[in-house]
Structure formats: C-alpha cells, structure tokens
Design a protein around this motif. Structure first.
Motif, short mmCIF file in Angstrom:
data_model
loop_
_atom_site.label_atom_id
_atom_site.label_comp_id
_atom_site.label_asym_id
_atom_site.label_seq_id
_atom_site.Cartn_x
_atom_site.Cartn_y
_atom_site.Cartn_z
N ALA A 1 40.34 31.49 38.25
CA ALA A 1 39.95 31.59 39.65
C ALA A 1 41.23 31.65 40.47
O ALA A 1 42.20 30.98 40.18
N THR A 2 41.24 32.47 41.48
CA THR A 2 42.40 32.61 42.33
C THR A 2 42.07 32.01 43.69
O THR A 2 40.96 31.58 43.95
N THR B 1 34.40 33.96 45.27
CA THR B 1 35.30 33.82 44.13
C THR B 1 34.76 32.84 43.11
O THR B 1 35.14 32.89 41.95
N SER B 2 33.87 31.94 43.52
CA SER B 2 33.29 30.99 42.56
C SER B 2 31.95 31.47 42.01
O SER B 2 31.45 30.91 41.05
N TRP C 1 40.57 40.77 38.13
CA TRP C 1 39.79 41.40 37.06
C TRP C 1 40.28 42.81 36.82
O TRP C 1 40.46 43.58 37.77
N PRO C 2 40.45 43.19 35.57
CA PRO C 2 40.75 44.60 35.27
C PRO C 2 39.46 45.41 35.36
O PRO C 2 38.36 44.86 35.46
N ALA C 3 39.59 46.71 35.30
CA ALA C 3 38.41 47.58 35.24
C ALA C 3 37.66 47.27 33.95
O ALA C 3 38.28 47.05 32.91
N ILE D 1 34.55 40.42 48.68
CA ILE D 1 35.08 40.86 47.39
C ILE D 1 34.34 42.14 47.04
O ILE D 1 33.19 42.09 46.62
N ARG D 2 34.98 43.25 47.26
CA ARG D 2 34.33 44.55 47.08
C ARG D 2 34.96 45.33 45.95
O ARG D 2 36.14 45.18 45.66
#
Length: 126
Positions: free
Chosen positions: A47-48, A114-115, A83-85, A55-56
């Motif tokens: 988590a950041t 984010t949570s 997150w990566p693709a 968050i789109r």
C-alpha cells in the motif's frame, strides 16, 4: 559411570525441553512484513500513501459476470498504487454499472480507494 551418563542425558533432555518452552526470539528480517504488504499471486503488493484524486486507469474488458457483479480487465499500469499492467478481476460497487459492457470494450475505470483496490466505482466506455 552409568549414573554419570544417565545424569548427563537427563540434564541434556531438561535443557532441550526448557529451550523449547522459552519465549521465541525476535523475528528475523527475512520473516518480517509490514501490515501494509499483501500478496497477489506471486507479486508483492504494498500500500502506498493515499493517491491524490481518484485512482483511475484504462483497460480492455476480458470478462463480465453480471450475476456475481465482477468484471475482468487487462489494464494499464496504475502508478498511484504501484501496480504494473496486468489482467485482474474486480467487483463492481454497483452491479448495474456492468449493463451494456461487453468483452472487448475499451474502458476507463475508477477504483474505490488505496485500501479497497478491488472495487470499481466508475466504469465508462471509451
């Protein structure tokens, strides 16, 4: 002589039993994880700090299940949550938003927070 050997064996067994019942030592660095770390498959997810704004991301719909209220996207990287693709399944906050969405649609979507990154709160065809 047999008495000394027997006494040594008893003392050794007693020492081993005492050690087994003692308090565990502090965890080693390799076994510690922060409360914010989770795992998704074999990918560590941390988590950041809360993202500024929604968050789109964008992606292509690969599966829709209106009965369970889930949708799967092959989405672009989402830097706000590191997150990566990847291809991932999400739950629609309101299953009605899945109406009119089909496999192959290019969409923009918004994650709840984010949570609670597994919940889509907005979905729009591009």
């Amino acid at each position: 002589m047999k008495g000394k050997v027997l006494a040594a064996l008893v003392l050794t067994a007693l020492a081993l039993a005492t050690a087994a019942c003692s308090q565990p030592s502090a965890p080693t660095p390799a076994s510690t994880t922060t409360a914010a770390e989770t795992r998704m498959g074999d990918m560590a997810m941390s988590a950041t700090a809360p993202a500024t704004g929604p968050i789109r991301s964008t992606g292509v719909v690969t599966q829709v299940d209106a009965n369970t209220g889930t949708i799967t996207f092959n989405h672009e990287a989402i830097p706000a949550i590191s997150w990566p693709a990847m291809t991932m399944q999400f739950h629609a906050e309101n299953p009605a938003m899945l109406q009119g969405i089909a496999v192959g649609d290019h969409v923009t979507f918004e994650l709840k927070s984010t949570s609670q990154t597994g919940i889509v709160t907005m979905l729009q065809k591009q």
